[in-house]
Design a protein around this motif. Sequence first.
Motif, PDB file in Angstrom:
ATOM      1  N   ARG A 152       0.812  -1.134   0.029  1.00  0.00           N
ATOM      2  CA  ARG A 152       0.108   0.154  -0.231  1.00  0.00           C
ATOM      3  C   ARG A 152       0.872   1.187   0.114  1.00  0.00           C
ATOM      4  O   ARG A 152       1.749   1.405   0.993  1.00  0.00           O
ATOM      5  N   PHE A 153       0.410   2.230  -0.835  1.00  0.00           N
ATOM      6  CA  PHE A 153       1.557   3.270  -1.223  1.00  0.00           C
ATOM      7  C   PHE A 153       0.581   4.703  -0.946  1.00  0.00           C
ATOM      8  O   PHE A 153      -0.548   4.719  -1.556  1.00  0.00           O
ATOM      9  N   GLY A 154       0.941   5.321  -0.232  1.00  0.00           N
ATOM     10  CA  GLY A 154       0.593   6.739  -0.154  1.00  0.00           C
ATOM     11  C   GLY A 154       1.329   7.776  -1.105  1.00  0.00           C
ATOM     12  O   GLY A 154       2.034   7.275  -1.884  1.00  0.00           O
ATOM     13  N   ALA A 155       1.512   9.119  -0.590  1.00  0.00           N
ATOM     14  CA  ALA A 155       2.368   9.916  -1.342  1.00  0.00           C
ATOM     15  C   ALA A 155       2.946  10.997  -0.457  1.00  0.00           C
ATOM     16  O   ALA A 155       2.578  11.228   0.745  1.00  0.00           O
ATOM     17  N   THR A 156       4.387  11.316  -0.526  1.00  0.00           N
ATOM     18  CA  THR A 156       4.927  12.386   0.016  1.00  0.00           C
ATOM     19  C   THR A 156       5.698  13.162  -0.776  1.00  0.00           C
ATOM     20  O   THR A 156       6.216  12.782  -2.046  1.00  0.00           O
ATOM     21  N   LEU A 157       5.991  14.616  -0.593  1.00  0.00           N
ATOM     22  CA  LEU A 157       7.034  15.253  -1.322  1.00  0.00           C
ATOM     23  C   LEU A 157       8.396  14.591  -1.275  1.00  0.00           C
ATOM     24  O   LEU A 157       9.127  14.402  -0.262  1.00  0.00           O
ATOM     25  N   ALA A 158       8.991  14.732  -2.437  1.00  0.00           N
ATOM     26  CA  ALA A 158      10.248  14.624  -2.520  1.00  0.00           C
ATOM     27  C   ALA A 158      11.133  15.476  -1.808  1.00  0.00           C
ATOM     28  O   ALA A 158      10.903  16.675  -1.792  1.00  0.00           O
ATOM     29  N   ILE A 165       6.628  11.551  -4.401  1.00  0.00           N
ATOM     30  CA  ILE A 165       7.283  10.265  -4.774  1.00  0.00           C
ATOM     31  C   ILE A 165       6.116   9.134  -3.847  1.00  0.00           C
ATOM     32  O   ILE A 165       5.713   9.686  -2.697  1.00  0.00           O
ATOM     33  N   SER A 166       6.129   7.941  -4.172  1.00  0.00           N
ATOM     34  CA  SER A 166       5.445   6.802  -3.473  1.00  0.00           C
ATOM     35  C   SER A 166       5.955   6.689  -2.179  1.00  0.00           C
ATOM     36  O   SER A 166       7.300   6.651  -1.796  1.00  0.00           O
ATOM     37  N   ARG A 167       5.009   6.578  -1.184  1.00  0.00           N
ATOM     38  CA  ARG A 167       5.633   6.370   0.325  1.00  0.00           C
ATOM     39  C   ARG A 167       4.777   5.130   0.733  1.00  0.00           C
ATOM     40  O   ARG A 167       3.617   5.028   0.706  1.00  0.00           O
ATOM     41  N   LEU A 168       5.662   4.058   0.976  1.00  0.00           N
ATOM     42  CA  LEU A 168       5.166   2.706   1.151  1.00  0.00           C
ATOM     43  C   LEU A 168       4.609   2.911   2.733  1.00  0.00           C
ATOM     44  O   LEU A 168       5.349   3.190   3.646  1.00  0.00           O
ATOM     45  N   THR A 169       3.416   2.621   2.743  1.00  0.00           N
ATOM     46  CA  THR A 169       2.607   2.607   4.316  1.00  0.00           C
ATOM     47  C   THR A 169       2.491   1.282   4.770  1.00  0.00           C
ATOM     48  O   THR A 169       2.113   1.078   6.082  1.00  0.00           O
ATOM     49  N   GLN A 170       2.412   0.174   4.220  1.00  0.00           N
ATOM     50  CA  GLN A 170       2.115  -1.232   4.391  1.00  0.00           C
ATOM     51  C   GLN A 170       2.475  -2.056   3.576  1.00  0.00           C
ATOM     52  O   GLN A 170       2.374  -2.083   2.365  1.00  0.00           O
ATOM     53  N   VAL A 171       3.037  -3.211   4.176  1.00  0.00           N
ATOM     54  CA  VAL A 171       3.324  -4.384   3.073  1.00  0.00           C
ATOM     55  C   VAL A 171       3.083  -5.762   3.976  1.00  0.00           C
ATOM     56  O   VAL A 171       3.466  -5.813   5.179  1.00  0.00           O
ATOM     57  N   ASP A 172       2.387  -6.527   3.274  1.00  0.00           N
ATOM     58  CA  ASP A 172       2.163  -7.953   3.739  1.00  0.00           C
ATOM     59  C   ASP A 172       2.587  -9.137   2.910  1.00  0.00           C
ATOM     60  O   ASP A 172       2.316  -8.880   1.512  1.00  0.00           O
ATOM     61  N   VAL A 173       3.000 -10.071   3.396  1.00  0.00           N
ATOM     62  CA  VAL A 173       3.357 -11.291   2.538  1.00  0.00           C
ATOM     63  C   VAL A 173       2.229 -12.104   2.684  1.00  0.00           C
ATOM     64  O   VAL A 173       1.523 -12.405   3.588  1.00  0.00           O
ATOM     65  N   ILE A 174       1.507 -12.491   1.660  1.00  0.00           N
ATOM     66  CA  ILE A 174       0.335 -13.402   1.478  1.00  0.00           C
ATOM     67  C   ILE A 174       0.568 -14.813   1.162  1.00  0.00           C
ATOM     68  O   ILE A 174       1.381 -15.130   0.132  1.00  0.00           O
TER      69      ILE A 174
END
Length: 263
Positions: A152-158, A165-174
């Motif tokens: 899951r990506f949000g956004a933040t200023l470079a 730029i994309s800001r990774l807010t969540q990662v899950d292994v399924i």
Amino acid sequence: MKANLIGRNWVALDFFEVVSVKSVFSKLIYSLGVVALCLIFYVVSFYALRNGLVRPHEAESASNVHWVRPIYNRVYYPLRWFVANGSSIGPNPERVYYGTLDKLETPADRRRESYSVGINRPGSYMIIGYTGPRRILEKVEKIELGSYVKMRFGATLARDRDRFISRLTQVDVIELMDDPRIPNEDYSVEESKQISLAFGHLGRTARLCADQFLDKYRDDVFEHCTQAGYAQNTAGGCHHIVGRAITTSVQRRAIDVCTKFEE
């Protein structure tokens, strides 16, 4: 005489109240004028600094970063966000990607914003550059290549440009289950009609078996769809996929499995 004195006192009070209201109103107008002038100066100075100093210097090379940028980034953060968002005050929506982790690049200098990940998706391949909180970045580094992930990506200023730029807010292994979907074979109109009739004429025990088969099939398709995320851009999501899951091929499979229970 006493009445005249009271009347004069009321006139004096009315006069001072009017003067007081006018004074407050004047101060309010003055304050609003000062705020407006400050806002105008803030906006004008931003565009003057951005277009006259920062951008020309940084446009010469992708690695160029003007020395004033750290201060510029902090002072003009709201306007940088506005410009990066296409001169819009609307929200920047989150994006969710599902796929097989194929490639992971981590910068030698952990302070840089050059993390990237390659994801194999059904029918497409994506490379996403991103940044994010340290704990999430470290979590990504521990994931084995070939794992099925939800990111899951949000956004933040470079930090070095006025862009998102994309800001990774969540990662899950399924732990992705095997795809339970039965491939749809190309039946003729007559063949489809015969299969539908055969399904409708199953005996009581065989029909009960077939109904249970279809219920389990729907549940499995829904679970797999939820895990794999292939319906995230479909209206109705996985419920829409399940609603269209019972095809002629599925009915044929149910008949083949359940005819042994025919009375």
